[in-house]
Design an enzyme around this catalytic site. Sequence first.
Site, PDB file in Angstrom:
ATOM      1  N   TYR A  25      58.851 -26.274  -7.660  1.00 10.59           N
ATOM      2  CA  TYR A  25      59.111 -26.276  -6.223  1.00 10.59           C
ATOM      3  C   TYR A  25      59.494 -24.916  -5.655  1.00 10.59           C
ATOM      4  O   TYR A  25      59.659 -24.778  -4.453  1.00 10.59           O
ATOM      5  CB  TYR A  25      60.217 -27.296  -5.902  1.00 10.59           C
ATOM      6  CG  TYR A  25      59.828 -28.702  -6.292  1.00 10.59           C
ATOM      7  CD1 TYR A  25      58.857 -29.387  -5.577  1.00 10.59           C
ATOM      8  CD2 TYR A  25      60.412 -29.334  -7.379  1.00 10.59           C
ATOM      9  CE1 TYR A  25      58.486 -30.670  -5.940  1.00 10.59           C
ATOM     10  CE2 TYR A  25      60.049 -30.621  -7.744  1.00 10.59           C
ATOM     11  CZ  TYR A  25      59.089 -31.280  -7.023  1.00 10.59           C
ATOM     12  OH  TYR A  25      58.712 -32.549  -7.381  1.00 10.59           O
ATOM     13  N   HIS A 102      52.905 -31.621   0.671  1.00 13.27           N
ATOM     14  CA  HIS A 102      53.602 -31.606  -0.620  1.00 13.27           C
ATOM     15  C   HIS A 102      53.666 -30.171  -1.093  1.00 13.27           C
ATOM     16  O   HIS A 102      52.664 -29.440  -1.019  1.00 13.27           O
ATOM     17  CB  HIS A 102      52.868 -32.461  -1.654  1.00 13.27           C
ATOM     18  CG  HIS A 102      52.849 -33.910  -1.305  1.00 13.27           C
ATOM     19  ND1 HIS A 102      53.925 -34.736  -1.550  1.00 13.27           N
ATOM     20  CD2 HIS A 102      51.905 -34.654  -0.705  1.00 13.27           C
ATOM     21  CE1 HIS A 102      53.625 -35.956  -1.123  1.00 13.27           C
ATOM     22  NE2 HIS A 102      52.410 -35.936  -0.603  1.00 13.27           N
TER      23      HIS A 102
END
Length: 149
Positions: A25, A102
């Site tokens: 991430y 995302h």
Amino acid sequence: MAAPLIFVLNGPNLNLLGLREPAIYGTGTLDDLETLCAETAEGLGVSIDFRQSNLEGELISWVQEARDRAAGLIINPAGYSHTSVALMDAIQTLEIPVIEVHLSNIHQRESFRHHSYVSLAADGVICGLGFAGYRLALIALSDILEEDQ
């Protein structure tokens, strides 16, 4: 004339950005992401309402709120992408453009992440581009809103 309002909704665990699995991430925080979105929105002449919740019901309530307040919706449903028919149902009631985002490429991850219920209701999906995906979603929504005028 007021700038069009775009809701930017973030699902569970995104409050842990910068701490949770930085190899997947990245090291940027949720505050960093909000700053990027706010600066991008300002440059595009739109405004944003940026929110994060770990609660499915709260996200659904915010999607319902978008029906009356927002010109567009960007949503990163996170783990609810793969489990929440209720969130999909709420998004399907919207008559505004919706882009699902995302940070990671969900299609390169565990097989259960390859399916998103939200994708069935979204007008577009951006995945795997990290924070840049939000910037691109804002640009796309701004273009769509401009075309609709």
